[in-house]
Design an enzyme around this catalytic site. Structure first.
Site, mmCIF file in Angstrom:
data_model
loop_
_atom_site.group_PDB
_atom_site.id
_atom_site.type_symbol
_atom_site.label_atom_id
_atom_site.label_comp_id
_atom_site.label_asym_id
_atom_site.label_seq_id
_atom_site.Cartn_x
_atom_site.Cartn_y
_atom_site.Cartn_z
ATOM 1 N N ILE B 470 0.746 -1.183 0.053
ATOM 2 C CA ILE B 470 -0.156 -0.069 0.145
ATOM 3 C C ILE B 470 0.937 1.350 0.070
ATOM 4 O O ILE B 470 0.400 2.156 0.367
ATOM 5 C CB ILE B 470 -0.822 0.125 1.272
ATOM 6 N N THR B 472 4.150 0.853 1.099
ATOM 7 C CA THR B 472 5.033 0.408 2.206
ATOM 8 C C THR B 472 6.536 -0.144 1.691
ATOM 9 O O THR B 472 7.273 -0.114 2.338
ATOM 10 C CB THR B 472 4.464 -0.755 3.215
ATOM 11 N N ALA B 514 6.537 -7.299 6.747
ATOM 12 C CA ALA B 514 7.805 -7.348 6.380
ATOM 13 C C ALA B 514 8.359 -8.692 6.966
ATOM 14 O O ALA B 514 9.046 -9.403 6.544
ATOM 15 C CB ALA B 514 8.671 -6.079 6.841
ATOM 16 N N ILE B 634 16.475 -3.512 9.510
ATOM 17 C CA ILE B 634 15.938 -2.460 8.445
ATOM 18 C C ILE B 634 16.303 -3.195 7.325
ATOM 19 O O ILE B 634 17.688 -3.218 6.673
ATOM 20 C CB ILE B 634 16.561 -1.128 8.775
ATOM 21 N N LEU B 635 15.559 -3.777 6.532
ATOM 22 C CA LEU B 635 15.559 -4.158 5.142
ATOM 23 C C LEU B 635 16.473 -3.253 4.045
ATOM 24 O O LEU B 635 16.901 -3.531 3.314
ATOM 25 C CB LEU B 635 14.404 -5.022 4.627
ATOM 26 N N PRO B 637 17.015 0.980 3.969
ATOM 27 C CA PRO B 637 17.068 2.245 4.812
ATOM 28 C C PRO B 637 16.234 3.370 4.049
ATOM 29 O O PRO B 637 15.717 4.296 4.702
ATOM 30 C CB PRO B 637 18.289 2.717 5.026
ATOM 31 N N THR B 639 13.448 3.110 2.020
ATOM 32 C CA THR B 639 11.831 2.951 2.096
ATOM 33 C C THR B 639 11.507 2.869 3.431
ATOM 34 O O THR B 639 10.311 3.456 3.713
ATOM 35 C CB THR B 639 11.032 1.441 1.387
ATOM 36 N N VAL B 708 8.079 -1.203 10.220
ATOM 37 C CA VAL B 708 8.090 0.074 10.525
ATOM 38 C C VAL B 708 7.017 0.815 10.131
ATOM 39 O O VAL B 708 7.065 2.139 10.218
ATOM 40 C CB VAL B 708 9.383 0.469 9.674
ATOM 41 N N GLU B 710 4.124 1.405 11.573
ATOM 42 C CA GLU B 710 3.361 2.456 12.508
ATOM 43 C C GLU B 710 4.194 3.205 13.594
ATOM 44 O O GLU B 710 3.982 4.230 13.685
ATOM 45 C CB GLU B 710 2.313 1.449 13.327
#
Lengths: 166, 743, 328
Positions: B470, B472, B514, B634-635, B637, B639, B708, B710
Site C-alpha cells: 500500500i 509500504t 515485512a 532494517i531491510l 533504509p 523505503t 516500521v 506504525e
C-alpha cells in the site's frame, strides 16, 4: 487521428472536439458535462492521471494544458477543445525518463504512488513557471498537491535536484 | 568473496518506481473493459431512522440508466451474520448494505445507480429521491460517558487491559501526583485513492475483481460468502493500492456494490466512492482518556491509572489497545487500566495507522511530560529513571529493546542537552520556540503468511504471496530478500502480490508484513537452494556431492562451496545440465512459538520535536523532528525512512490539523472534503531526521525484522503537544491543537 | 452534475444577449468554483455559456494611469504580471495566498469576484441552508461555524466570502466594470458584494444579464506600505480564518492614509472607514492599531465555534498594520 467513441445517446447535446494528448490528436464526441479528467481517464483510456477528490482539493488530477499545470477535474473537456495536453504517460520521451521522474525514484519521493502523476506534472509546471528558487518557494508552490503518505521532504528534494537545470 | 547480490539492508530504489512515475501502475479504478458501466452510490442524509420511500422514477427515465439497486430490490444474498464477517471484523452484527430500510448512520449507502457512463450515473443518482422518517440520534461521546460499558466479544490483536498491584493505595501514598484528561475527535484515513472497485464480467459468469484492499484474500472471501460464489468464479487482484492506512483492512461497500451490479446486470462495472463518501467509512474512534500518575520525589513511578472511553457503532464493537501501553512502557508496580465503549449512531470505527497506540501514547507521554514539570525533572531523565527492561504487564523480558539508545542518539542529534526547561524561555519577537519529546511503542507482530517461488532455467526467479503493497515497499523488500537469498541480481527477480490465487498471507497491517511475508519469502528461497544443491549433486563429477546446504553459498548468480569459493557453478548451468525446466516450491514458515512466548516483542522510538508558535496568531510550525527508531533489522533504509517520515507527517497532522468534525444536529461528519478536512501540505512539513538504531533479534523471526509502518507516528503528537507547552506554557490536552486553542 | 447545454460566446454582446434570454444560464470561465458546486448539486444551471473565447485577457494601463485587469486574465497571470507586481504588490500577495498554483492557473479575475462561500452547510445539500434554499433555515448558526462570519451577519446567514483577491481589491478601492443588456456600468468594489440580510441567496449586486468585463485599479499604488496577512489552519492551500489587507501612506511615522480590508469575517470583504479615519494623522503604534481594531470589531457577534475570531481578528489587524507600517 484516433477516433474515440465516447458513449453517445440520442437527443443529447453532443460536441465533437479534438484534444491533443501526449502528441496524439484524438477526436472525441462528448457531452458537455464530461470533465477533462474523466475524458482522459475513461474516454481516451489514459488512467495515469488520478482522481483523488474530483473537487480541486488535492492535485492528483494535475495535467499540463498548453504547458501550464491545471486541475483537470475542474474543467470540462468541451472547454479544452483544441488544447495540447500532457499527462504523466507523455512525460517520458521515447522510453527515457524525464529527469524529474528519475529524481522521484532516486529520492523515494512517493510511497503508494497515487499522487505521483499529479506531483510530477505539477513540478514540471512549477519549473516552467520559473518562480521558485528556494526550498521554501518550492514547498509553497508544490502545496497544491496533497500526499497522504507524507513524502513531502523527498518530493522537495527531487524537485530541487531538477529545478533550474533543464 | 566479492558479492554483488547482497541487497538486504541496502537503500535500493523501489522496484515499482518506474511504473509509479510513468503512470503505468494500475490502481483499482484504472481498469477498462468493453461495455464497462459505472455505479454511483446514493448516501443517506440522516443519521437514524427509516426509509419511507425511494423514488427512482425520474432517474430510471434517463436513457442509459440500467438499474437502481435499493433495499427494495436486493435479495437472495447470504443470510447468516458470519457470511458478512471479514478478516478484520469486530464482534457484532456486520452491516449489510442495501438490505434494510433502517438508517443506522449518516451517509449510509441507500442506493446504487448503474448507468452506461459515469456522468449519467452521477446525474441519475441526484434524481433519486429518498424520504425518511428520522429518529433522534446520539453522536456525542462526551455527553454520553455515562453510557460507557465494557466491550463485547474479541477482535484479533485486541488485548484486554490488565491491572496489577494496588493502584489506589499507591496513588494515595505517592508524594507527587498528576491527573489529566485528554481528548481527540474522529479522524478518517482518507488515502489519496478513493475506495474503488472494478469488476470485469465474463460470459461464463466468472468475474475478476480489482479492489482497493490491504488483503486481497479478504476481498475474495467476502465476495464468495456474501454472493454465494465458488472460488473458481472470483479472481481478485490489487497489484497497486493508492494508500490505505487501515481503510483497506475491511471490504468497503464499493466492493459489494460493484459485484452486486456486475452479477445482476452481467456486465463489467466500476464503482468509485466520492471524497465525501470516504467519510462514510470507518475512522479512528473519538476517545476521551484520563491518566492518574503517582510518583516519588525522585521521579520513580508508583502508580499509573489509565482509563479510556471510545465511541463505536450501534452494531459492532470496534476495540483497540489504548490503555495497555501504560502497563508496558515504564517500570511501575501498581497499574490500573480500564477501557470502555459508548455506542453511537455512527459507522463502526476502524483500525487507523498505529490504532490504539497513537491515542494511548498521546495521553501517557503528555502525562509523563506534565509529571516531569511537577517534579522539576528533565522529561528525558524521567524516562531513564523509569526505564523498563521487561514488559510489566506480562512480566516478560523484551526480545530486544534498544530504546535507551534511541533516546541517547536522538537527544544528541537534536541537541536536547542545550534545553532550558523553563516554558517560554526561547522567545524572539512574536515567535516562541519550544522543544518537546516523547516515546513511541508498537508491537512486533508476526502473522501467518506463505510464499511460493519459481526458479526457471533462464535464471529468473518469481516469488509470490497474497499480500499487499500500500506504499509500504513490500514489492521492493521482498525482491531484495529473494534476490539475496538466492544470490541473484534483483533484475532477475519478480515479486508478485495482490492476487488471491497466490499463497495465503494475512492482511497487510500492524507493521507485520515485512516480518511475516519476508520470512516466508526467505524460506521459499531457502527451499529453492536445497533443490538446486540436490540437482547439482546429480551432475557428473559434481564437486558438491556430499555437501549440505549449510556448506554452500549463493551469490552473483552462482552457487559456491563456502569453504573453497573457487568451486562454483552458475545456477543456470545447474538447470541446463540437469535438464530441469523449473523449480517450484511453497513455504509455510512456522514461528518458534516456544521460544517467542518467553518474550515481549515490540518496536520503540524516541522522538524529539521543535515547534515555533506565533504567539499573537496561535499558528504552530513544526520546524524540526528527530526520531530514532529501534525496529529490529532494517531491510531497506530508503523505503524504511520513508515509512517513518510518513508516520511523523501523520503525527504532525493528528497533532495540529486533522479532525472529522461531527455536527450533532445532523449526526454527520460535516467537513467531509479535502478542503476542510485538513492534512498537511508540502509547506507544513520541514526538517525530518530519521535515525535507525538496529537491533539484533533472533526471537522475532530468523531475519530479525520487526516492521516500521506504525512506529513512526506513535508519540509524535505528544512530543508536539509537549513542545507547545515548552514554547507557550499552555498545556493543550485536546487534539488537534488548532490556533484558536493557543490564542 | 445535472445535464445542461453548452455554448461558446465569441463576444461580450453576444454573451450578454445569450444569458439574458435564459434565466437558468450561467457564464463559465475558469470553472474552478462553478464545476465544484455543480458536482455537489449545489448549483444546477441548465445552460452554460463559455466566455473563454471573449478577448478580456489583457492587463493594460488606461490613459489616466489606472490599471485595467481583464476579467478573463487568470489569477496566476495577474499576480505575476509585471505591472501588478510593481504597482500593486498587495494584490499579487493576496492572489498568491489563495488556492493552489493549479487553481490560480485556471481561475479568472471575474470568477474570483463570483466565488461562493465555503460554508459546510451550503455545500452539503442534505442540510438546510438559506443561501441555497431561501427559507430552509441556517444550519451554521447552531452548528459548526469555525469558518463563519462575525460581522454583518443576519439571522438568515452567517456565511463568509472566501476570496483573498477581493479583500485586496477592497483595500485598493477597485472598481468592477460590467456590461449588461442596457450597457456598461461601473460598480465600486464596496458595492459589488452584499451582506446577507434577508436575501442570503444573493452574493452580489450583479444582474443576471451582466458580465464582468474587467477590474480597474486606481492610480494610488501603495508600494511602500502594504501587507496581506492570511491566518489559516495550515501553511498553504486553505481558506482564511481571518485575512487582513492593509495599505497605507506614512510621513515621518504619522499615518497619512490607511485602508484596512478583512476577509473571513463577513459575507463580503469588510472595511470600516471610521476606524481608518480615526488612524489618519496618528502615529503608527501598536496601541493605535489596537484601538482601531476594537473599533472595527465592536459589533462582532459570534456563534460558538467561531468565538475565537474577534480576538484573532484583532491580533491579525494589529499585526498586518504593524508590518505594513514597518513598526515591526
Amino acid at each position: 487521428m484516433d477516433q474515440v467513441a465516447a458513449s453517445v445517446m440520442v437527443d443529447q447535446p453532443t460536441h465533437t472536439i479534438t484534444l491533443t494528448v501526449n502528441k496524439i490528436t484524438y477526436e472525441l464526441k462528448v457531452l458537455p458535462w464530461v470533465t477533462l479528467l474523466d475524458a482522459i481517464r475513461e474516454y481516451i483510456e489514459l488512467p495515469g492521471t488520478k482522481k483523488g477528490c474530483d473537487h480541486g482539493q488535492c492535485g492528483a488530477c494535475t495535467v499540463l494544458v498548453n504547458g501550464k499545470r491545471i486541475n483537470s477535474c475542474l474543467t470540462l473537456a468541451v472547454m479544452k477543445n483544441g488544447a495540447d495536453i500532457t499527462t504523466i504517460e507523455g512525460v517520458a520521451e521515447d522510453g527515457v525518463l524525464h529527469p524529474l521522474q528519475q529524481a522521484f525514484i532516486d529520492h523515494d519521493a512517493f510511497q503508494c504512488g497515487y499522487c505521483t502523476p499529479g506531483q510530477i506534472c505539477s513540478a514540471i509546471g512549477l519549473i516552467n513557471e520559473g518562480k521558485a528558487t528556494t526550498r521554501e518557494e518550492i514547498q509553497e508552490l508544490m502545496s497544491g498537491n496533497l500526499c497522504r503518505c507524507g513524502a513531502y521532504p523527498n518530493i522537495v528534494a527531487a524537485v530541487q535536484q531538477v529545478n533550474g537545470k533543464l | 568473496m566479492n558479492n554483488n547480490t547482497n541487497y538486504i539492508g541496502k537503500p535500493v530504489n523501489r522496484v515499482d518506481g518506474y511504473a509509479k512515475v510513468t503512470g503505468g501502475a494500475k490502481y483499482a479504478a484504472d481498469h477498462h473493459a468493453r461495455g464497462l458501466c459505472y455505479g454511483v452510490v446514493v448516501s443517506a442524509g440522516i443519521a437514524k431512522g427509516k426509509i419511507l420511500h425511494i423514488d427512482t422514477t425520474e432517474a430510471m427515465q434517463l436513457e442509459g440508466v440500467f438499474k437502481i439497486f435499493t433495499h427494495e430490490n436486493v435479495s437472495g444474498l447470504a443470510w447468516f451474520n458470519h457470511s458478512y464477517k471479514d478478516m478484520d471484523a469486530p464482534p457484532g452484527k456486520h452491516f449489510r448494505y442495501l438490505q434494510t430500510d433502517t438508517i443506522t448512520y449518516s451517509q449510509q449507502p441507500v442506493a446504487l445507480v448503474v448507468a452506461e457512463t459515469f456522468e449519467l450515473a452521477r446525474y441519475a443518482a441526484s434524481l433519486v429521491k429518498v424520504t425518511y422518517k428520522a429518529d433522534a440520534h446520539v453522536t456525542n461521546l462526551t455527553g454520553n460517558l455515562d453510557q460507557a460499558r465494557p466491550p463485547k466479544g474479541k477482535k484479533s490483536g485486541f488485548k484486554k487491559p490488565s491491572s496489577r498491584g494496588h493502584f489506589d493505595k499507591a496513588f494515595t501514598a505517592a508524594p507527587v501526583t498528576l491527573d489529566a484528561t485528554y481528548f481527540h475527535g474522529a479522524e478518517h484515513h482518507n488515502p489519496m485513492e478513493m475506495h474503488a472497485t472494478t469488476v470485469l464480467y465474463y460470459k461464463n459468469g466468472s468475474i475478476t475483481v480489482y479492489d482497493k484492499t490491504q488483503g486481497i484474500l479478504n476481498t475474495q472471501s467476502y465476495v464468495k460468502s456474501v454472493f454465494g460464489l465458488s472460488g473458481r468464479k472470483v479472481k481478485a487482484l490489487s497489484p497497486f493500492v493508492g494508500g490505505a492506512f487501515g481503510s483497506g483492512l475491511r471490504p468497503q461497500y464499493q466492493l459489494f456494490m460493484a459485484v452486486l451490479a456486475s452479477l445482476e446486470l452481467k456486465r463489467s462495472v466500476k464503482v468509485m466512492l466520492t471524497r465525501q463518501q470516504m467519510f462514510s467509512l470507518g475512522f479512528r474512534p473519538i476517545t476521551q482518556q484520563s491518566l492518574s500518575i503517582g510518583s516519588m520525589e525522585d521521579g520513580s513511578l508508583q502508580a499509573i491509572k489509565h482509563e479510556a472511553v471510545s465511541g463505536t457503532s450501534q452494531f459492532e464493537d470496534y476495540v483497540e489497545n489504548i490503555v495497555n501501553w501504560s502497563g508496558m512502557l515504564y517500570h511501575c508496580k501498581n497499574v490500573k487500566q480500564s477501557y470502555q465503549l459508548v455506542s453511537l449512531d455512527t459507522y463502526t470505527p476502524l483500525d487507523m495507522r498505529a490504532p490504539g497506540a497513537v491515542t494511548g501514547m498521546f495521553g501517557l507521554e503528555c502525562a509523563m511530560d506534565e509529571l516531569a514539570y511537577k517534579l522539576n525533572i528533565d522529561p528525558l531523565e524521567l524516562r531513564y529513571i523509569n526505564y523498563s527492561v521487561e514488559d510489566g504487564s506480562m512480566k516478560k523480558p523484551y526480545s530486544s529493546k534498544a530504546l535507551r539508545d534511541c533516546y541517547q542518539q536522538a537527544a544528541e542529534r537534536f541537541g536536547w542537552s542545550q534545553r532550558n526547561p523553563e516554558p517560554r524561555s526561547m522567545k524572539n519577537g512574536h515567535l516562541l520556540t519550544g522543544w518537546g519529546m516523547a516515546t513511541g511503542m508498537w508491537d512486533a507482530m508476526t502473522v501467518p503468511a506463505r510464499a511460493k517461488a519459481t526458479f526457471t532455467a533462464d535464471g529468473r526467479l518469481t516469488v509470490g504471496s497474497a499480500t499487499a503493497d500500500i506504499g509500504t515497499g513490500t514489492y521492493t523488500i521482498m525482491t531484495q530478500i529473494a534476490a539475496e537469498t538466492l544470490g541473484l541480481p534483483m533484475d532477475n527477480v519478480t515479486f508478485q502480490l495482490g492476487d488471491a490465487s497466490l499463497p495465503y498471507a494475512y492482511l497487510e497491517g500492524g507493521s507485520a508484513t515485512a516480518a511475516s511475508v519476508g520470512t516466508a519469502v526467505q524460506k521459499a528461497c531457502m527451499q529453492v537452494r536445497e533443490r538446486l544443491l540436490d540437482l547439482a549433486k546429480d551432475i557428473p563429477d559434481s564437486p558438491f556431492k556430499g555437501l549440505s546446504v549449510a556448506q554452500v553459498s549463493f551469490a552473483d548468480g552462482m552457487m559456491f562451496m563456502t569453504e573453497t569459493p573457487a568451486n562454483f557453478i552458475h545456477l543456470k548451468d545447474i538447470m541446463t545440465l540437469t535438464d530441469t525446466g523449473e523449480i517450484n516450491v511453497t513455504s509455510t514458515p512456522l514461528p518458534n512459538v516456544f521460544k517467542q512466548m518467553k518474550y515481549a516483542k515490540n518496536t520503540h522510538a524516541a522522538v524529539f520535536v521543535e515547534v515555533q508558535v506565533d504567539e499573537e496568531l496561535g499558528a504552530v510550525k513544526v520546524t524540526r523532528v528527530v526520531s530514532a527508531v529501534a525496529a529490529g533489522r532494517i531491510l531497506n533504509p530508503k523505503t524504511a525512512r520513508s515509512q517513518i517520515m510518513g508516520g511523523i507527517v501523520w503525527g504532525i497532522s493528528g497533532a495540529l490539523h486533522e479532525e472529522s468534525v461531527l455536527d450533532h444536529q445532523f449526526g454527520r461528519f460535516i467537513n467531509h472534503n479535502y478542503a476542510e478536512y485538513h492534512i498537511p501540505v508540502n509547506l507544513d512539513i520541514n526538517d525530518i531526521d530519521v535515525i535507525f538504531v538496529e537491533e539484533q533479534d533472533d526471537v522475532v523471526n530468523p531475519m530479525g525484522i520487526k516492521g516500521v509502518g506504525e512506529i513512526g507516528q506513535v508519540g509524535v503528537a505528544a512530543a508536539i503537544a509537549n513542545a507547545i507547552y515548552h514554547a507557550t506554557g499552555k498545556r493543550i490536552r485536546e487534539l488537534p491543537i488548532t490556533l484558536d486553542k493557543l490564542l | 452534475m445535472n445535464n445542461f447545454t453548452y455554448t461558446q460566446a465569441d463576444g461580450v454582446d453576444n454573451a450578454v444577449q445569450e444569458i439574458a434570454g435564459h434565466s437558468e444560464a450561467r457564464f463559465i470561465a475558469g470553472g474552478t468554483n462553478l464545476i465544484d458546486l455543480m458536482k455537489e448539486h449545489v448549483m444546477q444551471p441548465e445552460h452554460l455559456i463559455d466566455i473563454n473565447s471573449i478577448h478580456l485577457n489583457s492587463i493594460e494601463f488606461l490613459e489616466d494611469g489606472r490599471l485595467h485587469l481583464g476579467a478573463l486574465v487568470t489569477n496566476a497571470d495577474t499576480a505575476w504580471h509585471p505591472a501588478v507586481e510593481k504597482h500593486y504588490p498587495l494584490l499579487s500577495d493576496a492572489i498568491l495566498a489563495g488556492a493552489s498554483p493549479q487553481l490560480r492557473n485556471m481561475a479568472t479575475n471575474g470568477g474570483n469576484l463570483m466565488q461562493r462561500t465555503r460554508c459546510y452547510y451550503f455545500y452539503d445539500t442534505t442540510t438546510p441552508c438559506n443561501k441555497r434554499e431561501p427559507g430552509a433555515g441556517c444550519s451554521a448558526m447552531n452548528g459548526y461555524n469555525r469558518i463563519h462570519a462575525i460581522l454583518g451577519t443576519s439571522p438568515h446567514c452567517i456565511a463568509v466570502h472566501p476570496s483573498d483577491m477581493c479583500v485586496a481589491l477592497r483595500a485598493l478601492d477597485a472598481t468592477i466594470q460590467v456590461k449588461g443588456l442596457h450597457g456598461e456600468r461601473l460598480i465600486p468594489i464596496a458595492d459589488f458584494h452584499r451582506l446577507p440580510g434577508d436575501t442570503p441567496q444573493l452574493d452580489n449586486n450583479l444582474a443576471h444579464d451582466e458580465l464582468i468585463t474587467g477590474i480597474i485599479l486606481p492610480r494610488e499604488h501603495f508600494t511602500q506600505h502594504y501587507k496581506y496577512l492570511k491566518v489559516r489552519d495550515r501553511a498553504s492551500y486553505a481558506f482564511a480564518l481571518v485575512s487582513v489587507a492593509v495599505v497605507a501612506t506614512m510621513e515621518e511615522g504619522i499615518i497619512t492614509n490607511i485602508r484596512m480590508a478583512m476577509g473571513g469575517v463577513a459575507h463580503k470583504p469588510w472595511r470600516d472607514e471610521n476606524a481608518e479615519q480615526w488612524l489618519k494623522g496618528k502615529p503608527a503604534t501598536q496601541e493605535n492599531f489596537a484601538y482601531a481594531a476594537d473599533m472595527i470589531l465592536q459589533d462582532a457577534k459570534t456563534f460558538g465555534t467561531n468565538d475565537f475570531k474577534p480576538a484573532l481578528a484583532k491580533r491579525a489587524i494589529v499585526r498586518a498594520c504593524r508590518e505594513a507600517t514597518n513598526i515591526g
